[in-house]
Design an enzyme around this catalytic site. Structure first.
Site, PDB file in Angstrom:
ATOM      1  CD1 TRP A  85      24.680 -59.080 -75.126  1.00 31.51           C
ATOM      2  CD2 TRP A  85      24.155 -58.552 -73.023  1.00 31.51           C
ATOM      3  NE1 TRP A  85      25.834 -59.083 -74.393  1.00 31.51           N
ATOM      4  CE2 TRP A  85      25.544 -58.770 -73.094  1.00 31.51           C
ATOM      5  CE3 TRP A  85      23.597 -58.216 -71.785  1.00 31.51           C
ATOM      6  CZ2 TRP A  85      26.389 -58.645 -71.995  1.00 31.51           C
ATOM      7  CZ3 TRP A  85      24.431 -58.103 -70.690  1.00 31.51           C
ATOM      8  CH2 TRP A  85      25.804 -58.303 -70.797  1.00 31.51           C
ATOM      9  CD  GLU A 132      24.278 -28.799 -44.734  1.00 35.78           C
ATOM     10  OE1 GLU A 132      25.044 -29.662 -45.202  1.00 35.78           O
ATOM     11  OE2 GLU A 132      23.331 -29.055 -43.979  1.00 35.78           O
ATOM     12  NE  ARG A 173      24.993 -54.087 -62.483  1.00 33.06           N
ATOM     13  CZ  ARG A 173      25.638 -55.065 -63.112  1.00 33.06           C
ATOM     14  NH1 ARG A 173      26.924 -54.963 -63.401  1.00 33.06           N
ATOM     15  NH2 ARG A 173      24.990 -56.166 -63.446  1.00 33.06           N
ATOM     16  CB  CYS A 180      25.824 -28.415 -41.464  1.00 33.82           C
ATOM     17  SG  CYS A 180      26.835 -29.651 -42.285  1.00 33.82           S
ATOM     18  CG  ASP A 238      22.251 -64.145 -66.314  1.00 30.20           C
ATOM     19  OD1 ASP A 238      21.935 -65.157 -66.974  1.00 30.20           O
ATOM     20  OD2 ASP A 238      21.470 -63.209 -66.066  1.00 30.20           O
ATOM     21  NE  ARG A 243      31.255 -54.829 -67.210  1.00 24.97           N
ATOM     22  CZ  ARG A 243      30.294 -55.592 -66.687  1.00 24.97           C
ATOM     23  NH1 ARG A 243      30.311 -55.884 -65.398  1.00 24.97           N
ATOM     24  NH2 ARG A 243      29.322 -56.062 -67.438  1.00 24.97           N
ATOM     25  N   GLY A 280      16.532 -63.026 -61.098  1.00 21.63           N
ATOM     26  CA  GLY A 280      15.569 -63.695 -61.955  1.00 21.63           C
ATOM     27  C   GLY A 280      14.150 -63.526 -61.442  1.00 21.63           C
ATOM     28  CB  THR A 283      20.959 -64.147 -61.342  1.00 22.71           C
ATOM     29  OG1 THR A 283      19.538 -64.023 -61.369  1.00 22.71           O
ATOM     30  CG2 THR A 283      21.560 -63.108 -62.263  1.00 22.71           C
ATOM     31  CD  GLU A 330      21.627 -55.567 -62.307  1.00 22.77           C
ATOM     32  OE1 GLU A 330      22.174 -54.482 -62.131  1.00 22.77           O
ATOM     33  OE2 GLU A 330      22.073 -56.443 -63.074  1.00 22.77           O
TER      34      GLU A 330
HETATM   35  C1  AOF Z   1      23.947 -32.368 -43.295  1.00 20.61           C
HETATM   36  N1  AOF Z   1      24.495 -32.273 -44.526  1.00 20.61           N
HETATM   37  O1  AOF Z   1      25.377 -33.199 -46.365  1.00 20.61           O
HETATM   38  C2  AOF Z   1      24.591 -34.634 -44.699  1.00 20.61           C
HETATM   39  C3  AOF Z   1      23.985 -34.721 -43.405  1.00 20.61           C
HETATM   40  O2  AOF Z   1      28.570 -39.233 -39.372  1.00 20.61           O
HETATM   41  P1  AOF Z   1      28.323 -37.798 -39.709  1.00 20.61           P
HETATM   42  O3  AOF Z   1      28.977 -36.847 -38.787  1.00 20.61           O
HETATM   43  O4  AOF Z   1      28.659 -37.507 -41.160  1.00 20.61           O
HETATM   44  O5  AOF Z   1      26.758 -37.539 -39.543  1.00 20.61           O
HETATM   45  C4  AOF Z   1      25.830 -38.297 -40.261  1.00 20.61           C
HETATM   46  C5  AOF Z   1      24.462 -37.667 -40.163  1.00 20.61           C
HETATM   47  O6  AOF Z   1      24.503 -36.336 -40.658  1.00 20.61           O
HETATM   48  C6  AOF Z   1      23.412 -38.367 -41.015  1.00 20.61           C
HETATM   49  O7  AOF Z   1      22.788 -39.431 -40.339  1.00 20.61           O
HETATM   50  C7  AOF Z   1      22.429 -37.242 -41.272  1.00 20.61           C
HETATM   51  O8  AOF Z   1      21.638 -37.017 -40.135  1.00 20.61           O
HETATM   52  C8  AOF Z   1      23.362 -36.050 -41.429  1.00 20.61           C
HETATM   53  N2  AOF Z   1      23.748 -35.919 -42.841  1.00 20.61           N
HETATM   54  N3  AOF Z   1      23.658 -33.565 -42.766  1.00 20.61           N
HETATM   55  O9  AOF Z   1      23.719 -31.347 -42.623  1.00 20.61           O
HETATM   56  C9  AOF Z   1      24.829 -33.348 -45.252  1.00 20.61           C
HETATM   57  N4  AOF Z   1      24.941 -35.747 -45.378  1.00 20.61           N
HETATM   58 ZN    ZN Z   2      26.098 -31.571 -41.567  1.00 18.40          ZN
END
Ligand code: AOF
Ligand code: ZN
Length: 361
Positions: A165, A47, A179, A79, A195, A202, A283, A191, A281
């Site tokens: 592969w 936000e 990943r 926010c 592997d 990458r 076996g 693995t 990832e």
């Molecule tokens: C939002 N907008 O983009 C995200 C939120 O450690 P802090 O202060 O960053 O808080 C983490 C918490 O904030 C997380 O557990 C979740 O509740 C919220 N994440 N909230 O308004 C965001 N990433």
């Molecule tokens: Zn927030």
């Protein structure tokens, strides 16, 4: 909200324990004036990114956010306060934040400031993007994706002496993308031995998005000469059984021991570290153990068009994932073609507990 969801996806696998949120701000005249997503490491939040871009054009407008705006002062200011200060007319958010510090308080703050609040727009889609965060915060477990690359006759291995592969270059790149969008990658001793994988991402520019490497190895087997041990400055976690683990100790991987090295115990450990999304990832043996304990949420299945010269029961059948079983216990969410390979994404049917029952023997 669709755009906000797509923006949120940019953060997937990069936001540490934070959810990957997206936000779009539309001005009073209906034009998009700001867009943002949770940044690498989890902050700034979506936000504040979008509001920064919008500036005064947000006044009287509408914000679309994929998660309830936060109300707590954590590592950043709430926010919800930023949205109030920007003098928005209305806020649409897709789903309530289960974090106990928020849990409805964000929405309440907005309402008390006279903002029109609408909850639930594209809720299911938002749950999907943040399945890992939701599962960890409300259930103490991460979201698990099992990645499988199999030949037409259902094998995950090639005969000795042949290149390892099975699928083509494009599928393997998509595998690297998987990943990048997960927080941890789990493999087993087998693995590691056969592997010798690096387990990093990458793709150009995405090396920093490589997931935390985690090795499940009862004896703590983790050879100094392995590519994984040789990866510079990479924190690796080795999960072993109590009383073992000399190999891992020897070269400073983080060794963590368990009475019972079960998939469930491992996932609880990873969730406690703030890991939201786990890529498996490994076996067929370790994969089967996760499936039996109902510890696989998604399956990312890559199928090559050719057979490999292997005989006996196929790996797919050993894991209980032959076509009929797969269709019975998992829903197909997506199908794609990558060059000559077929790709499909599957999600476990919530009500099916067959794997758990199998686990009880
Ligand atoms: C939002 N907008 O983009 C995200 C939120 O450690 P802090 O202060 O960053 O808080 C983490 C918490 O904030 C997380 O557990 C979740 O509740 C919220 N994440 N909230 O308004 C965001 N990433
Ligand atoms: Zn927030």
């Amino acid at each position: 909200m669709e755009q906000a969801l797509r923006l949120g996806l940019r953060g997937q696998g990069k936001t540490d324990s934070n959810p990957a949120v997206g936000c779009v701000v539309v001005g009073a005249d209906g034009a998009v004036v700001g867009a943002g997503w949770t940044q690498s490491g989890g902050r700034p939040h979506a936000e504040t990114e979008a509001l920064d871009e919008a500036g005064s054009a947000a006044r009287g407008g509408t914000a679309y956010v994929t998660l309830e705006p936060c109300s707590h002062t954590g590592k950043t200011a709430p926010c919800a306060d930023a949205l109030v200060k920007a003098e928005l007319k209305s806020v649409f958010f897709a789903l309530l934040d289960p974090d106990p510090r928020v849990a409805g308080r964000g929405a309440e703050k907005l309402r008390q400031a006279g903002i029109e609040v609408h909850e639930g727009l594209m809720r299911d889609e938002a749950c999907r993007v943040n399945a890992g965060f939701l599962s960890r915060v409300s259930g103490g477990l991460p979201h698990v994706t099992l990645k499988l690359a199999v030949s037409k006759n259902g094998f995950m291995r090639t005969p000795e002496g042949e290149p390892p592969w099975i699928t083509g270059a494009l599928s393997r790149n998509i595998g690297h993308m998987l990943r990048a969008t997960h927080d941890a990658i789990v493999t087993g001793r087998g693995t590691l031995e056969t592997d010798d994988p690096s387990l990093d991402c990458r793709l150009p520019g995405l090396a920093a998005s490589s997931p935390l490497p985690v090795v499940m190895s009862r004896s703590g087997y983790f050879p100094v000469a392995s590519k994984l041990a040789q990866r510079a400055a990479t924190h690796t976690v080795v999960l072993a059984c109590e009383g073992e683990g000399a190999d891992a100790d020897a070269h400073e991987a983080e060794l963590c021991t368990f009475d019972n090295l079960s998939p469930q115990a491992v996932l609880e450990n990873l969730a406690a570290r703030g890991i939201n999304r786990v890529l498996l990832e490994c076996g067929p043996q370790l994969a089967a153990a996760f499936l039996e304990e109902a510890c696989v949420d998604d399956i990312a299945l890559f199928e090559a068009p050719h057979e490999v010269a292997m005989s006996g029961e196929s790996d797919i059948s050993r894991m209980g994932l032959a076509s009929a079983e797969l269709n019975r216990y998992f829903d197909c969410l997506d199908r794609k073609v990558f060059d000559t390979d077929r790709f499909s994404l599957w999600r476990r049917k919530a009500e099916k507990q067959r794997w758990a029952e199998m686990g009880e023997g």
